[in-house]
Design a protein around this motif. Structure first.
Motif, PDB file in Angstrom:
ATOM      1  N   LEU A 194      28.063  28.668  31.835  1.00  0.00           N
ATOM      2  CA  LEU A 194      27.219  29.659  33.189  1.00  0.00           C
ATOM      3  C   LEU A 194      27.099  30.973  32.942  1.00  0.00           C
ATOM      4  O   LEU A 194      26.671  31.720  33.662  1.00  0.00           O
ATOM      5  N   GLY A 195      27.745  31.971  32.727  1.00  0.00           N
ATOM      6  CA  GLY A 195      27.977  33.775  32.210  1.00  0.00           C
ATOM      7  C   GLY A 195      29.133  33.981  32.356  1.00  0.00           C
ATOM      8  O   GLY A 195      30.271  33.224  32.849  1.00  0.00           O
ATOM      9  N   LEU A 196      29.237  35.282  32.181  1.00  0.00           N
ATOM     10  CA  LEU A 196      30.817  36.522  32.233  1.00  0.00           C
ATOM     11  C   LEU A 196      31.311  36.022  33.501  1.00  0.00           C
ATOM     12  O   LEU A 196      30.681  36.140  34.697  1.00  0.00           O
ATOM     13  N   ALA A 197      32.678  35.740  33.377  1.00  0.00           N
ATOM     14  CA  ALA A 197      33.614  35.607  34.902  1.00  0.00           C
ATOM     15  C   ALA A 197      34.223  37.124  35.009  1.00  0.00           C
ATOM     16  O   ALA A 197      35.246  37.182  33.681  1.00  0.00           O
ATOM     17  N   GLN A 198      33.232  37.707  35.313  1.00  0.00           N
ATOM     18  CA  GLN A 198      34.370  39.337  35.569  1.00  0.00           C
ATOM     19  C   GLN A 198      35.733  39.579  36.347  1.00  0.00           C
ATOM     20  O   GLN A 198      36.809  39.907  36.102  1.00  0.00           O
ATOM     21  N   TYR A 199      35.382  38.565  37.518  1.00  0.00           N
ATOM     22  CA  TYR A 199      37.092  38.732  38.424  1.00  0.00           C
ATOM     23  C   TYR A 199      37.162  37.655  39.248  1.00  0.00           C
ATOM     24  O   TYR A 199      36.199  36.417  39.081  1.00  0.00           O
ATOM     25  N   ALA A 200      38.098  37.602  39.281  1.00  0.00           N
ATOM     26  CA  ALA A 200      39.363  36.416  40.318  1.00  0.00           C
ATOM     27  C   ALA A 200      40.351  36.999  41.176  1.00  0.00           C
ATOM     28  O   ALA A 200      39.670  38.269  41.005  1.00  0.00           O
ATOM     29  N   GLU A 201      39.872  35.876  42.150  1.00  0.00           N
ATOM     30  CA  GLU A 201      40.777  36.146  43.337  1.00  0.00           C
ATOM     31  C   GLU A 201      42.362  36.590  43.386  1.00  0.00           C
ATOM     32  O   GLU A 201      42.743  35.328  43.312  1.00  0.00           O
ATOM     33  N   PHE A 202      42.308  36.946  44.492  1.00  0.00           N
ATOM     34  CA  PHE A 202      44.003  37.515  44.002  1.00  0.00           C
ATOM     35  C   PHE A 202      44.717  37.314  46.106  1.00  0.00           C
ATOM     36  O   PHE A 202      43.846  37.750  46.950  1.00  0.00           O
ATOM     37  N   PRO A 203      45.105  36.148  45.816  1.00  0.00           N
ATOM     38  CA  PRO A 203      45.290  35.718  47.195  1.00  0.00           C
ATOM     39  C   PRO A 203      45.644  37.035  48.122  1.00  0.00           C
ATOM     40  O   PRO A 203      46.465  37.800  48.073  1.00  0.00           O
ATOM     41  N   ALA A 204      45.193  36.678  49.422  1.00  0.00           N
ATOM     42  CA  ALA A 204      46.437  37.402  50.989  1.00  0.00           C
ATOM     43  C   ALA A 204      47.444  36.955  51.449  1.00  0.00           C
ATOM     44  O   ALA A 204      47.780  35.589  51.117  1.00  0.00           O
ATOM     45  N   MET A 205      48.617  37.937  50.696  1.00  0.00           N
ATOM     46  CA  MET A 205      49.785  37.642  51.023  1.00  0.00           C
ATOM     47  C   MET A 205      50.714  37.992  52.615  1.00  0.00           C
ATOM     48  O   MET A 205      50.023  39.140  52.751  1.00  0.00           O
ATOM     49  N   GLN A 206      51.372  37.464  52.859  1.00  0.00           N
ATOM     50  CA  GLN A 206      52.369  37.955  54.457  1.00  0.00           C
ATOM     51  C   GLN A 206      54.316  37.175  53.556  1.00  0.00           C
ATOM     52  O   GLN A 206      53.977  36.098  53.587  1.00  0.00           O
ATOM     53  N   VAL A 207      55.014  38.649  54.166  1.00  0.00           N
ATOM     54  CA  VAL A 207      55.904  38.042  53.931  1.00  0.00           C
ATOM     55  C   VAL A 207      56.804  38.715  55.204  1.00  0.00           C
ATOM     56  O   VAL A 207      56.445  39.650  55.817  1.00  0.00           O
TER      57      VAL A 207
END
Length: 485
Positions: free
Chosen positions: A111-124
């Motif tokens: 389908l194409g190149l996957a150049q980026y992945a999502e990093f979730p928002a964190m709350q500590v």
């Protein structure tokens, strides 16, 4: 007939003593040992020394401590990190490097190149509302440079010194009891002599008054008797006051209320003389000093100074101790939430910050390195104190030898004084009898008779004083020779 009754009267009145509730010297000593405040204080000091020894002995055993901490806190907060994207690569085995990852569908079509992945928002989030901690620690000294042993020996010597100090206080109190008892006996007998002398003058006044009435004597003789009778009344009053003060002093020493109405039993003078003669026969034996508590105290003070040197030196030696500790801690809370576009918000971590037991063990070693001369100065100071204690012991020992020799000489002198006083009383009684006979026969004046009566009174007072001094001298010799108990 009157003359014989007159002589019988003055010979018996002076020896009359009250018999009700009379206290012997032995009984006075018993009361003093039970109720004297100085002895009670010495007993308390002895108990204090025993407790100090108990505390010093405990230093040989492990020291166990329990501690606990509970805390409520308003400390809380959170840490947020926004969502972000991260480049995605994969490893290419052919080239041996990383290349961009290729996305594909379910059938494997690219389908194409996957150049980026999502990093979730964190709350500590963190919350320190409650915190609890408890621990048990055991410490065992292994080597303290000899400090523990030296402190224990010093406490043990201190207990021995307290015992010797109690015995010394008891001996000093008993010496005071003997002195107060002898003064009480003296005051009582002196009061009896004063009354006997006054009774002599009353009887003489009656006889002279009758002779003046019949013209056998002049009024001048009567006036001389009356003048001496007035003086005798003052002597009686003074002797009563002296007896009362002596009684109060004795009551204070033996622990009775000062207003107690007590009287003392006259001692057996023959027994007192026998003991005094035996004491003089023993002489000033230097070996007797070893029985005295003062001698033991001097030796113990020297031992105490010697242990102080060891204790001072121990402060600058290595110290080794073993320890072990175990504890439990509970408190705090941490919560971690992650938010992504696909999965939404999810809780990744929601637990107590600490909830566990822990234990540890180890050794503690302390080695002094350099103190710029402090160790040398303190040790030399302690050694100087030891040397002073040895010098003081030698000096006090010689002083005790001198005290014993002086007590022996004083006792011998008082024995001789009692013998001379008793002989003087016999001579004064005979002189008074002859003077009264000569006055009745008209061959002696009233002045001579009054002088003979005064000589009798003086001889009797000297005998009473010599006996009281003998009791005191015997007591002081017993204390100096270590035989007071």
């Amino acid at each position: 007939m009157k003359r014989h009754s007159f002589l019988l009267l003055f010979l018996t009145v002076a020896a009359t003593v009250a018999a009700q509730d009379s206290l012997s010297l032995y009984r006075c000593r018993q009361l003093a040992l039970l109720h004297n405040r100085r002895i009670s204080s010495a007993v308390v000091r002895q108990d204090q020394a025993a407790y100090t020894l108990q505390a010093a002995r405990a230093n040989f055993f492990p020291d166990i401590k329990f501690s606990s901490l509970g805390m409520l806190s308003t400390a809380s907060g959170s840490l947020n990190t926004p969502a972000s994207t991260l480049p995605v690569y994969q490893f290419n085995a052919q080239t041996g490097g990383y290349v961009p990852m290729v996305m594909a569908d379910a059938q494997g079509n690219e389908l194409g190149l996957a150049q980026y992945a999502e990093f979730p928002a964190m709350q500590v989030k963190y919350d320190m509302h409650r915190f609890f901690n408890t621990s048990l620690t055991l410490t065992q000294p292994l080597y303290m440079g000899g400090k523990v042993q030296a402190a224990y020996r010093m406490a043990r010597i201190g207990r021995q010194m307290a015992e010797q100090n109690r015995q010394l206080t008891a001996q000093e109190v008993l010496t005071e009891v003997d002195e107060a008892y002898s003064l009480m006996v003296k005051a009582h007998e002196m009061a009896g002599v004063a009354r006997a002398y006054r009774q002599l003058l009353i009887e003489l006044e009656r006889v002279v008054q009758s002779a003046v009435t019949h013209g056998m004597r002049t009024r001048n003789d009567l006036l001389k008797v009356q003048v001496n009778l007035n003086r005798s009344q003052l002597d009686v009053t003074r002797s009563d006051h002296a007896e009362r003060l002596a009684c109060m002093n004795l009551c204070h020493i033996i622990g009775l209320p000062l207003d107690s109405a007590v009287c003392v039993a006259a001692p057996e003078w023959n027994e007192v003389s026998r003991q005094a003669e035996e004491a003089v026969g023993k002489g000033a034996d230097a070996a007797a000093l070893e029985r005295r508590p003062e001698f033991a105290l001097l030796e113990q003070q020297t031992q105490m100074a010697r242990q102080q040197v060891k204790l001072t030196r121990a402060d600058f030696l290595p110290q080794l101790a073993a320890f072990a500790t175990g504890g439990y801690a509970y408190g705090g809370k941490v919560k971690v939430d992650a938010t992504t576009a696909l999965a939404g918000t999810q809780t990744l971590h929601d637990q107590t910050l600490t909830d566990k037991f822990s234990a540890s063990a180890g050794l503690s070693l302390s080695i002094p390195v350099f103190h710029f001369g402090e160790r040398r100065g303190k040790v030399r100071s302690a050694k100087a104190a030891l040397r002073m204690a040895e010098i003081d012991r030698a000096d006090k020992t010689e002083q005790m030898q001198l005290e014993l020799a002086q007590a022996c000489n004083t006792l011998d002198e008082q024995l001789e004084a009692c013998r001379i006083a008793a002989l003087s009383v016999e001579q004064a009684v005979e002189n008074l009898r002859l003077s009264r006979s000569a006055y009745d026969a008209g061959t002696e004046t009233m002045s001579d008779l009054l002088e003979a009566q005064a000589l009798w009174q003086q001889a009797k007072a000297e005998e009473i004083d010599a006996r009281a001094q003998l009791i005191q001298a015997l007591s002081k010799w017993q204390k100096a020779a270590g035989w007071l108990f």
